[in-house]
Design a protein around this motif. Sequence first.
Motif, PDB file in Angstrom:
ATOM      1  N   ASN A  32     101.438  58.420  -9.783  1.00 27.24           N
ATOM      2  CA  ASN A  32     101.081  57.621  -8.626  1.00 27.24           C
ATOM      3  C   ASN A  32      99.665  57.051  -8.765  1.00 27.24           C
ATOM      4  O   ASN A  32      98.874  57.064  -7.833  1.00 27.24           O
ATOM      5  CB  ASN A  32     101.225  58.433  -7.339  1.00 27.24           C
ATOM      6  N   LYS A  33      99.371  56.552  -9.967  1.00 28.26           N
ATOM      7  CA  LYS A  33      98.062  55.961 -10.262  1.00 28.26           C
ATOM      8  C   LYS A  33      98.160  54.453 -10.134  1.00 28.26           C
ATOM      9  O   LYS A  33      99.197  53.849 -10.365  1.00 28.26           O
ATOM     10  CB  LYS A  33      97.626  56.315 -11.690  1.00 28.26           C
ATOM     11  N   THR A  34      97.044  53.822  -9.768  1.00 28.70           N
ATOM     12  CA  THR A  34      97.003  52.373  -9.665  1.00 28.70           C
ATOM     13  C   THR A  34      96.169  51.806 -10.803  1.00 28.70           C
ATOM     14  O   THR A  34      95.199  52.426 -11.247  1.00 28.70           O
ATOM     15  CB  THR A  34      96.428  51.915  -8.317  1.00 28.70           C
ATOM     16  N   PHE A  35      96.551  50.618 -11.251  1.00 24.66           N
ATOM     17  CA  PHE A  35      95.885  49.946 -12.355  1.00 24.66           C
ATOM     18  C   PHE A  35      94.775  49.059 -11.834  1.00 24.66           C
ATOM     19  O   PHE A  35      94.954  48.331 -10.863  1.00 24.66           O
ATOM     20  CB  PHE A  35      96.908  49.115 -13.126  1.00 24.66           C
ATOM     21  N   GLY A  36      93.639  49.122 -12.472  1.00 28.94           N
ATOM     22  CA  GLY A  36      92.508  48.275 -12.134  1.00 28.94           C
ATOM     23  C   GLY A  36      91.321  48.662 -12.988  1.00 28.94           C
ATOM     24  O   GLY A  36      91.182  49.821 -13.379  1.00 28.94           O
ATOM     25  N   ILE A  37      90.487  47.712 -13.298  1.00 29.90           N
ATOM     26  CA  ILE A  37      89.355  47.958 -14.178  1.00 29.90           C
ATOM     27  C   ILE A  37      88.056  48.106 -13.389  1.00 29.90           C
ATOM     28  O   ILE A  37      87.229  48.950 -13.692  1.00 29.90           O
ATOM     29  CB  ILE A  37      89.225  46.824 -15.213  1.00 29.90           C
ATOM     30  N   PHE A 140      80.250  40.171  -6.784  1.00 25.04           N
ATOM     31  CA  PHE A 140      80.392  40.111  -5.332  1.00 25.04           C
ATOM     32  C   PHE A 140      81.849  39.887  -4.948  1.00 25.04           C
ATOM     33  O   PHE A 140      82.383  40.556  -4.062  1.00 25.04           O
ATOM     34  CB  PHE A 140      79.517  38.990  -4.751  1.00 25.04           C
ATOM     35  N   GLY A 141      82.498  38.947  -5.616  1.00 25.90           N
ATOM     36  CA  GLY A 141      83.893  38.649  -5.302  1.00 25.90           C
ATOM     37  C   GLY A 141      84.805  39.834  -5.562  1.00 25.90           C
ATOM     38  O   GLY A 141      85.730  40.106  -4.789  1.00 25.90           O
ATOM     39  N   THR A 142      84.551  40.552  -6.637  1.00 25.19           N
ATOM     40  CA  THR A 142      85.354  41.735  -6.946  1.00 25.19           C
ATOM     41  C   THR A 142      85.206  42.781  -5.853  1.00 25.19           C
ATOM     42  O   THR A 142      86.184  43.368  -5.395  1.00 25.19           O
ATOM     43  CB  THR A 142      84.932  42.316  -8.312  1.00 25.19           C
ATOM     44  N   ARG A 143      84.001  43.009  -5.418  1.00 27.31           N
ATOM     45  CA  ARG A 143      83.767  44.009  -4.362  1.00 27.31           C
ATOM     46  C   ARG A 143      84.333  43.527  -3.030  1.00 27.31           C
ATOM     47  O   ARG A 143      84.955  44.284  -2.289  1.00 27.31           O
ATOM     48  CB  ARG A 143      82.270  44.303  -4.240  1.00 27.31           C
ATOM     49  N   TYR A 144      84.119  42.259  -2.713  1.00 28.14           N
ATOM     50  CA  TYR A 144      84.597  41.705  -1.450  1.00 28.14           C
ATOM     51  C   TYR A 144      86.125  41.732  -1.378  1.00 28.14           C
ATOM     52  O   TYR A 144      86.705  42.022  -0.331  1.00 28.14           O
ATOM     53  CB  TYR A 144      84.069  40.280  -1.285  1.00 28.14           C
ATOM     54  N   ALA A 145      86.781  41.443  -2.499  1.00 30.35           N
ATOM     55  CA  ALA A 145      88.247  41.429  -2.534  1.00 30.35           C
ATOM     56  C   ALA A 145      88.839  42.830  -2.665  1.00 30.35           C
ATOM     57  O   ALA A 145      90.046  43.000  -2.558  1.00 30.35           O
ATOM     58  CB  ALA A 145      88.730  40.565  -3.699  1.00 30.35           C
ATOM     59  N   GLY A 146      87.995  43.817  -2.887  1.00 32.11           N
ATOM     60  CA  GLY A 146      88.494  45.183  -3.021  1.00 32.11           C
ATOM     61  C   GLY A 146      89.150  45.440  -4.372  1.00 32.11           C
ATOM     62  O   GLY A 146      89.971  46.331  -4.504  1.00 32.11           O
ATOM     63  N   GLY A 147      88.775  44.676  -5.378  1.00 31.31           N
ATOM     64  CA  GLY A 147      89.318  44.880  -6.709  1.00 31.31           C
ATOM     65  C   GLY A 147      89.216  43.621  -7.542  1.00 31.31           C
ATOM     66  O   GLY A 147      88.861  42.551  -7.052  1.00 31.31           O
ATOM     67  N   CYS A 148      89.544  43.772  -8.806  1.00 33.13           N
ATOM     68  CA  CYS A 148      89.430  42.666  -9.741  1.00 33.13           C
ATOM     69  C   CYS A 148      90.769  41.969  -9.932  1.00 33.13           C
ATOM     70  O   CYS A 148      91.779  42.346  -9.340  1.00 33.13           O
ATOM     71  CB  CYS A 148      88.901  43.182 -11.083  1.00 33.13           C
TER      72      CYS A 148
END
Length: 189
Positions: A32-37, A140-148
Amino acid sequence: MSLIEFIKQPWPWYVAGPLIGLTVPTLLIIGNKTFGISSSLRHICAACLPAKIPFFNYDWKKEIWNLFFVGGILLGGFIAFLFLQNPEPMIVNPNLSAELATYGITNYDSLVPTEVFNWSSLFTLRGFIMMVVGGFLVGFGTRYAGGCTSGHAIMGLSTLQWPSLIATISFMAGGFIMANLLLPFILKL
């Protein structure tokens, strides 16, 4: 054909696409892991910063697999750089090459134009906007969007998350606007 020659060849979309796509169900089934860098930076900060900042105050050890994953990406990139380099110059469409020449970009020996991305151009207005302002906006966009982009476009869309659809549409629209409207203006500086 040797293994190295096989690996050096571009992989067709029908091989690379499913391999990337199968990452999502594999991570979900395994644990139940999510993918993201981009989340790995948060894990590194949580591990290394002794401050009691609420955003970094969580059990980062539960996500250590993500740090190994990112470490594998770095190691893979290093190995590819050492052993899988293509000595040929970049192939650029003649129309794009002619347009870039009007901005003073003519060197295609590397993945990024050295006329724009080098230490001396960092201290020009164009270089500062491209590297410093651009880097800030990406972070900023990565943090604002909650992910990359990888987290939203690969994991979020495949698990039918509405915020990921909005984020991915925004990434694509922003990329289109930047490449077609803002970049020509910035390259003229």
